[in-house]
Design a protein around this motif. Structure first.
Motif, PDB file in Angstrom:
ATOM      1  N   GLY A   9       0.823  -1.203   0.000  1.00  0.00           N
ATOM      2  CA  GLY A   9       0.000   0.000   0.000  1.00  0.00           C
ATOM      3  C   GLY A   9       0.859   1.255   0.000  1.00  0.00           C
ATOM      4  N   LEU A  18      -0.735   0.568  -8.258  1.00  0.00           N
ATOM      5  CA  LEU A  18      -0.102  -0.079  -7.115  1.00  0.00           C
ATOM      6  C   LEU A  18      -0.334  -1.569  -7.229  1.00  0.00           C
ATOM      7  N   THR A  91      -9.456   4.987  -2.348  1.00  0.00           N
ATOM      8  CA  THR A  91      -8.777   5.164  -1.070  1.00  0.00           C
ATOM      9  C   THR A  91      -9.467   4.355   0.019  1.00  0.00           C
ATOM     10  N   VAL A 120      -4.207   2.264   1.295  1.00  0.00           N
ATOM     11  CA  VAL A 120      -4.033   2.797  -0.057  1.00  0.00           C
ATOM     12  C   VAL A 120      -4.696   4.169  -0.095  1.00  0.00           C
TER      13      VAL A 120
END
Length: 124
Positions: A9, A18, A91, A120
């Motif tokens: 993360g 990611l 998020t 994240v």
């Protein structure tokens, strides 16, 4: 007993990528269906993706379909979540989970083991 540890993360700009990893202890990893869930502040924990024991079948929430890819490497006892085209609404704290007896893959109560999560954050 299975222990799960997420990593990967971080903070990324919108549109970025990611890759999350979830390493499992024990020698029975390949017997578990694995899933990823996420929880944003003040929200419930939501299903993101799941993968069958062999890795041949995958499931995704509509909100991430086409952007996220779940995969696993049973030799490394690891499940991954590749996240592309990230949006601020992605998020959340992301959790991996393991399900031994196959049940509804999108429901939290189907899963037997959980990691502690990895944050994240997607900035706009």
């Amino acid at each position: 007993q299975v222990q799960l540890l997420e990593s990967g993360g971080g903070l990324v700009q919108a549109g970025g990528s990611l890759r999350l990893s979830c390493a499992a202890s024990g020698r029975t990893f390949s017997t578990y269906v694995m899933g990823w869930f996420r929880q944003a502040p003040g929200q419930e924990r939501d299903f993101v993706a799941a993968i069958s024991r062999s890795g041949g079948v995958t499931y995704y929430a509509d909100s991430v379909k086409g952007r996220f890819t779940i995969s696993r490497d049973n030799a490394k006892n690891t499940v991954y979540l590749q996240m592309n085209s990230l949006k601020p609404e992605d998020t959340a704290v992301y959790y991996c989970a393991g399900m031994y007896l196959v049940n509804n893959y999108s429901q939290q109560r189907s899963y037997d083991y959980w990691g502690r999560g990895t944050q994240v954050t997607v900035s706009s």
